[in-house]
Scaffold this active site. Sequence first.
Site, PDB file in Angstrom:
ATOM      1  N   ASP A 167       0.667  -1.201  -0.014  1.00 40.49           N
ATOM      2  CA  ASP A 167       0.051  -0.028  -0.023  1.00 40.49           C
ATOM      3  C   ASP A 167       0.921   1.191  -0.003  1.00 40.49           C
ATOM      4  O   ASP A 167       2.002   1.147  -0.559  1.00 40.49           O
ATOM      5  CB  ASP A 167      -1.168  -0.183   1.126  1.00 40.49           C
ATOM      6  N   ASP A 168       0.516   2.259   0.681  1.00 37.97           N
ATOM      7  CA  ASP A 168       1.119   3.635   0.422  1.00 37.97           C
ATOM      8  C   ASP A 168       2.561   3.549   1.009  1.00 37.97           C
ATOM      9  O   ASP A 168       2.909   2.652   1.989  1.00 37.97           O
ATOM     10  CB  ASP A 168       0.265   4.583   1.357  1.00 37.97           C
TER      11      ASP A 168
ATOM     12  N   LYS B 290      -3.753  -0.596  -7.123  1.00 36.36           N
ATOM     13  CA  LYS B 290      -4.913   0.343  -6.560  1.00 36.36           C
ATOM     14  C   LYS B 290      -4.639   1.807  -6.591  1.00 36.36           C
ATOM     15  O   LYS B 290      -3.556   2.329  -6.435  1.00 36.36           O
ATOM     16  CB  LYS B 290      -4.864  -0.096  -5.096  1.00 36.36           C
TER      17      LYS B 290
ATOM     18  N   ASP C 122      -5.565   5.386  -5.621  1.00 35.77           N
ATOM     19  CA  ASP C 122      -6.277   6.063  -4.657  1.00 35.77           C
ATOM     20  C   ASP C 122      -6.293   7.625  -5.143  1.00 35.77           C
ATOM     21  O   ASP C 122      -6.327   7.883  -6.337  1.00 35.77           O
ATOM     22  CB  ASP C 122      -5.224   6.132  -3.386  1.00 35.77           C
TER      23      ASP C 122
ATOM     24  N   SER D  90     -10.238   3.618  -6.041  1.00 35.22           N
ATOM     25  CA  SER D  90     -10.868   4.262  -4.713  1.00 35.22           C
ATOM     26  C   SER D  90     -11.793   5.300  -5.045  1.00 35.22           C
ATOM     27  O   SER D  90     -12.580   5.930  -4.313  1.00 35.22           O
ATOM     28  CB  SER D  90      -9.811   4.740  -4.159  1.00 35.22           C
TER      29      SER D  90
ATOM     30  N   ARG E 193     -13.325   0.601  -3.970  1.00 40.09           N
ATOM     31  CA  ARG E 193     -13.693   1.157  -2.560  1.00 40.09           C
ATOM     32  C   ARG E 193     -14.839   2.078  -2.547  1.00 40.09           C
ATOM     33  O   ARG E 193     -14.896   3.109  -3.190  1.00 40.09           O
ATOM     34  CB  ARG E 193     -12.471   1.679  -1.973  1.00 40.09           C
TER      35      ARG E 193
ATOM     36  N   ASP F 101     -12.087   3.912   5.035  1.00 35.06           N
ATOM     37  CA  ASP F 101     -11.317   2.993   5.450  1.00 35.06           C
ATOM     38  C   ASP F 101     -11.809   2.045   6.828  1.00 35.06           C
ATOM     39  O   ASP F 101     -12.128   2.591   7.807  1.00 35.06           O
ATOM     40  CB  ASP F 101      -9.661   3.613   5.830  1.00 35.06           C
TER      41      ASP F 101
END
Length: 434
Positions: free
Chosen positions: A79-80, A156, A158, A190, A215, A219
């Site tokens: 992830d990030d 992914k 965002d 997202s 999403r 979160d």
Amino acid sequence: MHLAELFFVSSLSVATFALDNGVMRVPPMGWLAWERYRCDIDCDHDPKNCISENLFMEMADRLSEDGWRELGYVYVNIDDCWSSMKRDDNGRLQADPKRFPGGIHKMARYMHDRGLKLGIYGDMGTHTCGGYPGTTLDKIELDAQTFAEWEVDMFKFDGCYSNATEQEQGYPLMSKALNATGRPIAYSCSWPAYHGGLPPKVNYTQLGEICNLWRNYGDIQDSWDSVLNIINWFFDNQDVLVSAAGPGKWNDPDMLIAGDFGLSMEQSRSQMAIWAIMAAPLFMSNDLRTINSGARSILQNKIAIGINQDPMGIQGRRILKEKSGIDVYWRPLSKNASALVFFSRRNDMPYRYQTTLSKLNYTTGSYQIYDAFTEKTMTLKDSTSFVVSVNPTGVVMWYVSAPAKRNIRQFYRGGRLQGSLFDDDENAISPVFL
């Protein structure tokens, strides 16, 4: 069973409109770093738990050696906070050289050598949510090509530090750019979460054409309140969300948190069962190196996984919300089967919920029942009264074989069930679950 031509219509539309990259025909499964590890980059003081290649390689080892991969948990998702704070001299994203000395391509090779897949994170704004370089509109093609060259399997995207106009352009452009690389890269958007998750601001028809999953909501946090808020939102809005999902395009209620700190075993079973009913992606976020046996048995439950991975890909519904605090959820499955979940919102004591299958809209016949968590089996006639004892914040989850062949020709309108779903054939419990 009575229920829903709406399901049938949505499943037909899937084949016509879903993103045509050939991936995620069933909900994806794997491990994702964010909820458990966030943006911990302090490898000097916590080398085993910081966002680094060591962490992801160790999780990959656990997936490949501890029985997870064989059950379908194949994605290892970064992830990030993985990248350097600056792009390289050619304008390309680059991994932090201290924490990922071998680079992302090395990580992908490590995963592929173990029969796993690598996912990575980006953001279409000027920066990621954690403050790292984003993928602005002018960098979309370059970054998509970079991910393909690194042999990434999932991306992914965002939406921090971007506006609605940029998102409206950027999410479709990235879908096109990923497809243009020639590498099948699953695409997680997202986008809807930044616009309340609902029409008219969210166009689920368009999402199904450009994304493999998305999403919809905020979160998840490591708490039961967070899980319950997600459950409430998804099922309060099920009339919109159910028809959006199907093979190759999934609603994503966020990570599984069994094995962390915030859920009891009952609550962990509830999340697993309801995520299975929702046909949700199953991305764990926990420490697979130290996970306890109870959480492991829940996350490795073959019945719940089999229900989640049903190839029809029809998202289930809440069919009853009782004043007693019991919810009943239902999902149609392949081979004329279905799944039922009895969920208790109570906090006081186990509740004995009494009903019949006919009251749950099953047609006349005898049904074989397999309890996902007790592994007990029984046969029930539609008219036979039965009682399930549901623990506070817990579930009872059943795989239900149908005595008849599905003949979908009825409607689900205004929350009421109309018509018949089945003709007359016996159907035993599918051996895939046993």
